[in-house]
Scaffold this motif. Sequence first.
Motif, short mmCIF file in Angstrom:
data_model
loop_
_atom_site.label_atom_id
_atom_site.label_comp_id
_atom_site.label_asym_id
_atom_site.label_seq_id
_atom_site.Cartn_x
_atom_site.Cartn_y
_atom_site.Cartn_z
N SER A 40 0.83 -1.20 0.00
CA SER A 40 0.00 0.00 0.00
C SER A 40 0.87 1.25 0.00
CB SER A 40 -0.93 0.01 1.22
OG SER A 40 -0.16 0.07 2.41
N VAL A 41 0.25 2.36 -0.39
CA VAL A 41 0.89 3.68 -0.31
C VAL A 41 0.06 4.54 0.62
CG1 VAL A 41 2.00 3.66 -2.58
CG2 VAL A 41 -0.33 4.45 -2.40
N SER A 42 0.73 5.45 1.33
CA SER A 42 -0.01 6.32 2.25
C SER A 42 -0.65 7.49 1.53
CB SER A 42 0.92 6.82 3.37
OG SER A 42 2.01 7.51 2.81
N PRO A 54 6.79 6.15 -0.79
CA PRO A 54 6.92 5.09 0.22
C PRO A 54 5.83 4.03 0.03
CG PRO A 54 6.14 7.13 1.22
CD PRO A 54 6.31 7.39 -0.24
N VAL A 55 6.26 2.78 -0.09
CA VAL A 55 5.34 1.65 -0.25
C VAL A 55 5.52 0.73 0.95
CG1 VAL A 55 4.78 -0.38 -1.66
CG2 VAL A 55 5.39 1.78 -2.77
N LEU A 168 0.78 1.69 -9.41
CA LEU A 168 1.15 3.10 -9.39
C LEU A 168 1.00 3.65 -10.80
CD1 LEU A 168 4.44 3.00 -7.26
CD2 LEU A 168 2.17 3.74 -6.51
N TYR A 169 0.28 4.75 -10.91
CA TYR A 169 0.09 5.41 -12.20
C TYR A 169 1.06 6.58 -12.25
CZ TYR A 169 -4.19 2.67 -12.22
OH TYR A 169 -5.09 1.64 -12.19
N ILE A 170 2.09 6.46 -13.09
CA ILE A 170 3.15 7.46 -13.14
C ILE A 170 2.91 8.36 -14.35
CG2 ILE A 170 5.64 7.85 -13.20
CD1 ILE A 170 5.91 4.84 -12.31
N ARG A 171 2.82 9.66 -14.09
CA ARG A 171 2.57 10.63 -15.17
C ARG A 171 3.74 11.62 -15.21
NH1 ARG A 171 0.01 12.01 -10.64
NH2 ARG A 171 -0.12 14.18 -10.04
N ALA A 172 3.81 12.40 -16.28
CA ALA A 172 4.87 13.40 -16.43
C ALA A 172 4.77 14.43 -15.31
CB ALA A 172 4.76 14.08 -17.79
#
Length: 189
Positions: A40-42, A54-55, A168-172
Amino acid sequence: KPKLFFRSHKKKIVTGAPIIFLLLLGSSGILSSGNSLALSVSESAFVSVNDEVPVTLTLSTKTAVNAAGGTITFPPELVAVNTLSRVSSIIDLWSEEPVTSNEAGTVRFSGGIIGPHVNATGNHGTVLTLNLRTLKEGKAILRIKDGELLANDGSGANQISSTGALVLYIRASGKPSPDINGDDELSLA
């Protein structure tokens, strides 16, 4: 005679075999254990390139376990492990120090739960925390492979019933979050 037996008892065999299988599976504790490892992520799962994320890997059990282990996998082209912390870990004794490979996209962990953390009615706590650096745009899926939660009953049987993946959705950098309602999902409701 075997053909005659099967023909006369076909309906009983076809309906009875799956029922017996499910009863045996259920009595083994696998279906009903409620023991899991989850990532999970906070903050939000919508992050930008070059963010530090942080995961947390947590274990949650309904039965007593005294050991946990497995491998976290991640796409090394999208994220990298900067640091790994086990300061607040429920694991008291590490049989193998957590090993990180950014080239292979893996983190291996294995340890025991002793002392005050062993609870007959179950455990809940942090196993370790990964601080990831996002490298480029994309959808990074972190999974737990070969997860183990070993029973504290002398048998050492694996009591894990589920492992949770994390996306995790990583965007620019500088792009607004596509999560317009703050529920960590791409939805309009």
